[in-house]
Every structure is written in structure tokens, then in C-alpha cells.
Design a protein around this motif. Structure first.
Motif, PDB file in Angstrom:
ATOM      1  N   ARG A 187      -5.072   9.539  -3.086  1.00  0.00           N
ATOM      2  CA  ARG A 187      -4.526   9.285  -4.569  1.00  0.00           C
ATOM      3  C   ARG A 187      -6.129   8.814  -5.153  1.00  0.00           C
ATOM      4  N   SER A 188      -6.608   7.457  -4.593  1.00  0.00           N
ATOM      5  CA  SER A 188      -7.833   7.025  -5.245  1.00  0.00           C
ATOM      6  C   SER A 188      -8.880   7.949  -5.383  1.00  0.00           C
ATOM      7  N   ASP A 189      -8.913   9.019  -4.665  1.00  0.00           N
ATOM      8  CA  ASP A 189     -10.116   9.930  -4.587  1.00  0.00           C
ATOM      9  C   ASP A 189     -10.086  10.869  -5.852  1.00  0.00           C
ATOM     10  N   ILE A 190      -9.133  11.132  -6.201  1.00  0.00           N
ATOM     11  CA  ILE A 190      -8.839  12.309  -7.404  1.00  0.00           C
ATOM     12  C   ILE A 190      -9.617  12.283  -8.592  1.00  0.00           C
ATOM     13  N   PRO A 191      -9.587  11.106  -9.056  1.00  0.00           N
ATOM     14  CA  PRO A 191     -10.558  11.080 -10.441  1.00  0.00           C
ATOM     15  C   PRO A 191     -12.031  11.357 -10.186  1.00  0.00           C
ATOM     16  N   LEU A 192     -12.594  10.886  -8.923  1.00  0.00           N
ATOM     17  CA  LEU A 192     -13.893  11.375  -8.700  1.00  0.00           C
ATOM     18  C   LEU A 192     -14.047  12.776  -8.201  1.00  0.00           C
ATOM     19  N   GLU A 228       0.930  -1.165   0.102  1.00  0.00           N
ATOM     20  CA  GLU A 228       0.122  -0.042  -0.027  1.00  0.00           C
ATOM     21  C   GLU A 228       0.878   1.312   0.055  1.00  0.00           C
ATOM     22  N   ASP A 229       1.828   1.163   0.801  1.00  0.00           N
ATOM     23  CA  ASP A 229       3.034   2.333   0.794  1.00  0.00           C
ATOM     24  C   ASP A 229       3.583   2.549  -0.654  1.00  0.00           C
ATOM     25  N   ARG A 230       3.701   1.635  -1.243  1.00  0.00           N
ATOM     26  CA  ARG A 230       4.189   1.674  -2.650  1.00  0.00           C
ATOM     27  C   ARG A 230       3.334   2.122  -3.878  1.00  0.00           C
ATOM     28  N   TYR A 231       2.070   1.767  -3.305  1.00  0.00           N
ATOM     29  CA  TYR A 231       0.924   2.313  -4.274  1.00  0.00           C
ATOM     30  C   TYR A 231       0.884   3.856  -4.096  1.00  0.00           C
TER      31      TYR A 231
END
Length: 221
Positions: free
Chosen positions: A168-173, A39-42
Motif C-alpha cells: 500500500r505504501s508504494d502506490i502513490p509513488l 501493522e496488520d491493521r494499517y
């Protein structure tokens, strides 16, 4: 309910600020060290979401669905979830989960608090025992697309939707909606959101939600 709008909530780092739900479960499954490293690398862009999901799912091999459900009943969440969801419901705003957390996590939070579930990756299983494979991948773009799909199904325009997240995973939304709130967020999510707040109690987002919902003309109360 005659919906006035939709509020999309991230899970990992937002509703569960002490760490990711995958890390929480990995601590009980015995693969937390490998998962935390992945997860840290992601987070630093070194691994894809797909690869992290594969590493994570492998740790579920042999776990029973009832065991996962029981552990998730103990999942710590940010203070103030109940009053915020009560506020949403009283203002005819649907609280929807938009997250990369595994589907059982969203289902557990939906049962506990009244969120609507909406997607997420899925670990393969047979006869209620997980097999360690990824049956359904789900990345940050799927998260955005599923949120927009739900809004279309509800006949709620994106102008009456907002999103709350931290990473990061929220940016597209965030970029797909006119209003977004970075909650206890890193620099990239803050830059993509229209507003930001740091707090250990979700009730602190209510002033922002109040301002947002008052702008939902002609549906404003």
C-alpha cells in the motif's frame, strides 16, 4: 556520476521479504506483538501510518543508537542485492531507498550495500538514546514527494525514474512514475504497478530493469 536515471527501492516486504524492519527490531525491543497487530491493521486501512509510527516508536524508549545499529547489521535481506546494485551503478542508475522504514534502517542498508538514503520517519533521541517519541512522521505521500524532490534535485525527469515495491505504501509513488514493478506484492500494489514479479532473489528483476533502461533514449547504450 552522470546519471541516466534513478531506481527507487522500497524496504519492508521488498528488500526484507520475511517481514517489516520495524517487526524485526520490535522482536528485540520487546514490543513485537503490539507492533505486528498495528501493522496488520494499517495494511487493512484500519490505522493511519501516524498511529502505527507512534506505537512503534514507544518501544524504542531507552534503546541506545549503537544497539539499534548492531541489530540492523543482522537484518536479513533478499538474495541478490549486491549484483543488482552493481548493475545499476554500471548503467549509471542511482539506487535510492524510498521507504517508510525508520531512518536508521535506511542508513544501515546504505552502509551495507551502497543505496542512497532518502527520507523516512525518525524516532526522537537525546544523547544517542531514543526517547520513544516520533520526531518526524513520514507517510506514503511523503515517500512519493521526497522521491520526486530528489529526482528534481538530480535533474532527472520522472520519465527516467522507476520504482520497485510491494504494498500500500508504494502506490502513490507507483502512480507518479511511468514505470513501476510490484515485487512479491499484494493485489493493490500489483494493480497500481506497470509490471509484477514474484521471486526470492532480486536478480530476477534484472530482465525488467534491462528493458526499462533500454527505453531511456537518447541515453540508451
Amino acid at each position: 556520476m552522470d546519471l541516466r536515471g534513478i531506481v527507487f527501492f522500497d524496504i519492508d516486504g521488498t528488500l526484507t521479504p520475511s517481514g517489516s524492519t520495524s517487526s524485526f527490531l520490535a522482536g528485540r525491543l520487546g514490543n513485537q506483538r503490539d507492533l505486528d497487530e498495528a501493522e496488520d491493521r494499517y495494511a487493512h486501512g484500519e490505522l493511519t501510518n501516524k498511529r502505527v509510527s507512534e506505537i512503534d516508536a514507544a518501544g524504542w524508549r531507552g534503546a541506545e543508537a549503537t544497539t539499534i545499529e548492531r541489530w540492523l547489521d543482522e537484518l536479513p535481506v533478499i538474495a541478490g542485492v549486491e549484483p543488482v546494485l552493481s548493475w545499476c551503478q554500471s548503467h549509471r542508475l542511482e539506487p535510492v531507498l524510498a521507504s517508510l522504514a525508520w531512518q536508521p534502517v535506511g542508513q544501515s542498508l546504505a552502509r551495507r550495500y551502497g543505496f542512497t538514503t532518502n527520507g523516512g520517519p525518525r524516532v526522537g533521541s537525546s544523547q544517542s538514546v531514543y526517547d520513544g517519541t516520533v520526531a518526524e512522521h513520514f507517510d506514503e505521500f511523503d515517500k512519493r514527494d521526497r522521491a520526486l524532490q530528489l529526482a528534481a534535485e538530480r535533474q532527472v525527469p520522472v520519465t527516467r525514474c522507476c520504482a520497485i515495491g510491494d504494498s500500500r505504501s508504494d502506490i502513490p509513488l507507483f502512480r507518479a512514475l511511468p514505470n513501476s514493478l510490484a515485487l512479491n506484492a499484494g493485489p493493490a500494489a500489483r494493480a497500481a504497478a506497470t509490471s509484477a514479479v514474484d521471486t526470492d532473489d532480486l536478480v530476477a528483476i534484472l530482465p525488467w530493469l534491462e528493458r526499462w533502461q533500454r527505453g531511456l533514449d537518447p541515453w540508451s547504450s
